[in-house]
Design a protein around this motif. Structure first.
Motif, mmCIF file in Angstrom:
data_model
loop_
_atom_site.group_PDB
_atom_site.id
_atom_site.type_symbol
_atom_site.label_atom_id
_atom_site.label_comp_id
_atom_site.label_asym_id
_atom_site.label_seq_id
_atom_site.Cartn_x
_atom_site.Cartn_y
_atom_site.Cartn_z
ATOM 1 N N ALA A 245 9.366 -18.997 -48.384
ATOM 2 C CA ALA A 245 8.688 -19.072 -47.086
ATOM 3 C C ALA A 245 7.178 -19.167 -47.215
ATOM 4 O O ALA A 245 6.483 -19.270 -46.189
ATOM 5 C CB ALA A 245 9.064 -17.848 -46.245
ATOM 6 N N GLY A 246 6.657 -19.139 -48.440
ATOM 7 C CA GLY A 246 5.212 -19.164 -48.598
ATOM 8 C C GLY A 246 4.554 -17.908 -48.061
ATOM 9 O O GLY A 246 3.438 -17.947 -47.550
ATOM 10 N N GLY A 247 5.247 -16.775 -48.172
ATOM 11 C CA GLY A 247 4.683 -15.512 -47.709
ATOM 12 C C GLY A 247 4.365 -15.534 -46.240
ATOM 13 O O GLY A 247 5.205 -15.895 -45.401
ATOM 14 N N ASP A 248 3.135 -15.206 -45.906
ATOM 15 C CA ASP A 248 2.747 -15.102 -44.504
ATOM 16 C C ASP A 248 2.630 -16.454 -43.803
ATOM 17 O O ASP A 248 2.400 -16.501 -42.588
ATOM 18 C CB ASP A 248 1.443 -14.308 -44.346
ATOM 19 C CG ASP A 248 0.273 -14.923 -45.098
ATOM 20 O OD1 ASP A 248 0.408 -16.038 -45.664
ATOM 21 O OD2 ASP A 248 -0.804 -14.286 -45.132
ATOM 22 N N GLU A 249 2.842 -17.552 -44.523
ATOM 23 C CA GLU A 249 2.906 -18.847 -43.847
ATOM 24 C C GLU A 249 4.219 -19.036 -43.096
ATOM 25 O O GLU A 249 4.333 -19.942 -42.275
ATOM 26 C CB GLU A 249 2.705 -19.989 -44.842
ATOM 27 C CG GLU A 249 1.280 -20.098 -45.363
ATOM 28 C CD GLU A 249 1.046 -21.361 -46.168
ATOM 29 O OE1 GLU A 249 2.014 -22.123 -46.400
ATOM 30 O OE2 GLU A 249 -0.116 -21.592 -46.576
ATOM 31 N N GLN A 250 5.224 -18.218 -43.419
ATOM 32 C CA GLN A 250 6.501 -18.221 -42.695
ATOM 33 C C GLN A 250 7.093 -19.632 -42.602
ATOM 34 O O GLN A 250 7.493 -20.109 -41.543
ATOM 35 C CB GLN A 250 6.316 -17.639 -41.286
ATOM 36 C CG GLN A 250 5.757 -16.242 -41.233
ATOM 37 C CD GLN A 250 6.727 -15.164 -41.675
ATOM 38 O OE1 GLN A 250 6.336 -14.099 -42.103
ATOM 39 N NE2 GLN A 250 8.006 -15.442 -41.592
ATOM 40 N N ARG A 251 7.181 -20.314 -43.730
ATOM 41 C CA ARG A 251 7.637 -21.702 -43.740
ATOM 42 C C ARG A 251 9.105 -21.820 -43.325
ATOM 43 O O ARG A 251 9.932 -21.000 -43.717
ATOM 44 C CB ARG A 251 7.435 -22.306 -45.125
ATOM 45 C CG ARG A 251 5.970 -22.399 -45.535
ATOM 46 C CD ARG A 251 5.817 -23.055 -46.892
ATOM 47 N NE ARG A 251 4.399 -23.268 -47.206
ATOM 48 C CZ ARG A 251 3.967 -24.008 -48.211
ATOM 49 N NH1 ARG A 251 4.842 -24.608 -49.020
ATOM 50 N NH2 ARG A 251 2.680 -24.171 -48.424
ATOM 51 N N THR A 252 9.398 -22.868 -42.604
ATOM 52 C CA THR A 252 10.774 -23.153 -42.215
ATOM 53 C C THR A 252 11.565 -23.672 -43.406
ATOM 54 O O THR A 252 12.726 -23.283 -43.619
ATOM 55 C CB THR A 252 10.802 -24.186 -41.089
ATOM 56 O OG1 THR A 252 10.039 -23.688 -39.981
ATOM 57 C CG2 THR A 252 12.233 -24.467 -40.633
ATOM 58 N N TYR A 253 10.960 -24.570 -44.171
ATOM 59 C CA TYR A 253 11.493 -25.067 -45.437
ATOM 60 C C TYR A 253 10.448 -24.799 -46.513
ATOM 61 O O TYR A 253 9.257 -24.646 -46.209
ATOM 62 C CB TYR A 253 11.786 -26.571 -45.362
ATOM 63 C CG TYR A 253 12.801 -26.953 -44.318
ATOM 64 C CD1 TYR A 253 14.161 -26.742 -44.536
ATOM 65 C CD2 TYR A 253 12.416 -27.536 -43.110
ATOM 66 C CE1 TYR A 253 15.104 -27.089 -43.577
ATOM 67 C CE2 TYR A 253 13.357 -27.888 -42.144
ATOM 68 C CZ TYR A 253 14.692 -27.655 -42.385
ATOM 69 O OH TYR A 253 15.625 -27.994 -41.441
ATOM 70 N N PRO A 254 10.831 -24.757 -47.779
ATOM 71 C CA PRO A 254 9.845 -24.448 -48.809
ATOM 72 C C PRO A 254 8.644 -25.381 -48.829
ATOM 73 O O PRO A 254 7.543 -24.970 -49.205
ATOM 74 C CB PRO A 254 10.657 -24.550 -50.112
ATOM 75 C CG PRO A 254 12.060 -24.232 -49.705
ATOM 76 C CD PRO A 254 12.214 -24.835 -48.331
ATOM 77 N N TRP A 255 8.828 -26.633 -48.445
ATOM 78 C CA TRP A 255 7.753 -27.625 -48.487
ATOM 79 C C TRP A 255 6.962 -27.690 -47.181
ATOM 80 O O TRP A 255 6.043 -28.498 -47.057
ATOM 81 C CB TRP A 255 8.334 -29.006 -48.786
ATOM 82 C CG TRP A 255 9.447 -29.373 -47.832
ATOM 83 C CD1 TRP A 255 9.320 -29.900 -46.576
ATOM 84 C CD2 TRP A 255 10.846 -29.196 -48.060
ATOM 85 N NE1 TRP A 255 10.559 -30.069 -45.999
ATOM 86 C CE2 TRP A 255 11.516 -29.645 -46.889
ATOM 87 C CE3 TRP A 255 11.597 -28.715 -49.128
ATOM 88 C CZ2 TRP A 255 12.902 -29.604 -46.774
ATOM 89 C CZ3 TRP A 255 12.970 -28.687 -49.006
ATOM 90 C CH2 TRP A 255 13.613 -29.136 -47.843
ATOM 91 N N SER A 256 7.331 -26.877 -46.209
ATOM 92 C CA SER A 256 6.644 -26.910 -44.924
ATOM 93 C C SER A 256 5.234 -26.347 -45.048
ATOM 94 O O SER A 256 4.839 -25.791 -46.069
ATOM 95 C CB SER A 256 7.406 -26.098 -43.882
ATOM 96 O OG SER A 256 8.724 -26.547 -43.699
ATOM 97 N N SER A 257 4.498 -26.483 -43.965
ATOM 98 C CA SER A 257 3.193 -25.834 -43.838
ATOM 99 C C SER A 257 3.172 -25.134 -42.490
ATOM 100 O O SER A 257 4.071 -25.346 -41.663
ATOM 101 C CB SER A 257 2.074 -26.879 -43.908
ATOM 102 O OG SER A 257 2.078 -27.685 -42.740
ATOM 103 N N PRO A 258 2.179 -24.273 -42.245
ATOM 104 C CA PRO A 258 2.130 -23.628 -40.929
ATOM 105 C C PRO A 258 2.053 -24.618 -39.772
ATOM 106 O O PRO A 258 2.460 -24.316 -38.654
ATOM 107 C CB PRO A 258 0.862 -22.775 -41.016
ATOM 108 C CG PRO A 258 0.668 -22.516 -42.470
ATOM 109 C CD PRO A 258 1.133 -23.778 -43.150
#
Length: 374
Positions: A245-258
């Protein structure tokens, strides 16, 4: 099998075993400690004196003794040689005889282990459920057939010692003597167990074209044993989800961004081949084949797709309101796999998606990735 939007229950500060913690007792056969398992002589500096030019490891960091008899930190071990042993940085033993052949260009070490900076993220849906994890290293790639072959070549001497593979902040999370009965009795039995769900298994009894494919058909017990032997451990469900999830970025998919969450397609992840009944072993791809496009925030490949990955935790239905470096450890219950796989649908690529599986099970779509101390 269940796919859920929240991960396993985790309780603050200790291992939870429903009905009470189970003690690790009894040693009924020789156990084999893995040389170079990281950590060296341990210890943490302070006022402790030493002999000039003496070396050691402290919290997986090399230290040397200065002319005044005081311990001094050396630079942190880099990703390529992520383990500290006897005062020096080394590769995990599964890669000791391997060249840099992994990654999308075939020029990376297969045991590269990247830092995941600790922090807090929210695993809740209707209400906040915050989980905090400490700094760790997580292997960039899933464990390959080639790496697993090194483990098998030493088997059964590669069996874990009681207490091996423990999470440093979770009591009683290491190997238990009672689990020995769940390991194959010898090398032939281990090799045979890797031929599951014919013809979909990635293992070959001889070195061949599958060396860079993810190792699969491993039970939870074998996955635990491998990581312990390799100087690491299985990540907790919280750590695995936090990294995806990219920590506090709470990604929907691993490659997502905020700011955006691109829908999965074959350029991001290896998944979905079995949905029309035409799945073949050729659909499974070498680790990192979708890198860097499909990488997570900190550079880890295949956090979504290729093979599911075992984590430390047993399955439980709900998350607590708060969790600090913790995991569920419940004897004789199902465990968890995360990340989706080559034969699964796109919904399994969500960073919140998991399935429960019996720990003795062998599945052609389930492998492993090891965590390590920072």
């Amino acid at each position: 099998m269940q796919i859920a939007a929240s991960a396993v229950t985790m309780w603050t500060g200790a291992c939870l075993v429903i009905g009470g913690c189970t003690a690790i007792v009894g040693v009924d056969k020789p156990y084999h400690l893995a040389d170079g398992a990281g950590g060296g002589s341990g210890g943490g500096g302070g006022a402790e004196t030493c002999t000039p030019e003496e070396v050691r490891c402290a919290q997986n960091r090399p230290q040397t003794c200065d002319e005044g008899g005081a311990w001094q930190d050396e630079p942190e071990c880099p990703a390529e040689v992520p383990l500290c042993d006897d005062g020096r940085c080394i590769v995990p033993r599964s890669c000791a005889k391997m060249d840099a052949i992994c990654g999308p260009r075939g020029d990376e070490g297969c045991c590269g282990s990247l830092v995941v900076p600790g922090g807090t993220f929210d695993r809740g849906d209707a209400e906040p459920r915050l989980a905090t994890v400490s700094d760790l290293r997580l292997d960039r790639f899933e464990v390959t057939v080639g790496r697993f072959r090194a483990f098998l070549s030493e088997y059964p001497a590669s069996w874990p010692a009681v207490g091996a593979g423990a999470h440093p902040k979770i009591p009683d999370s290491g190997w238990r003597a009672a689990w020995d009965a769940n390991l194959p009795v010898d090398r032939a039995a281990l090799s045979a167990s890797l031929h599951c769900e014919d013809p979909y298994f990635s293992w070959t009894d001889e070195v061949g074209e599958h060396e860079l494919l993810p190792a699969a058909c491993v039970s939870w017990y074998v996955a635990f044993a491998f990581c312990a032997w390799d100087g690491g451990r299985l990540p907790t469900a919280a750590e695995r989800r936090y990294a995806a999830a990219g920590g506090d970025e709470q990604r929907t998919y691993p490659w997502s961004s905020p700011e955006s969450a691109p829908e999965p397609d074959e350029s991001y992840a290896v998944y979905g081949c079995g949905l029309d009944g035409s799945c073949e072993i050729a659909d499974l791809q070498p680790g990192g084949s979708r890198s860097p496009r499909g990488d997570g925030r900190w550079g880890h490949a295949d956090l979504g797709g290729n093979v599911w990955e075992w984590v430390l935790d047993s399955f439980a239905a709900d998350d607590p309101i708060a969790c600090d470096d913790c995991a569920v450890l419940t004897p004789d219950t199902n465990h968890m796999i995360w990340g989706g796989g080559w034969r699964s649908g796109k919904e399994t690529l969500l960073t919140s998606a998991f399935q429960e599986r019996p720990p003795n099970g062998h599945f052609a779509g389930a492998g492993l990735r090891c965590a390590r101390a920072r």
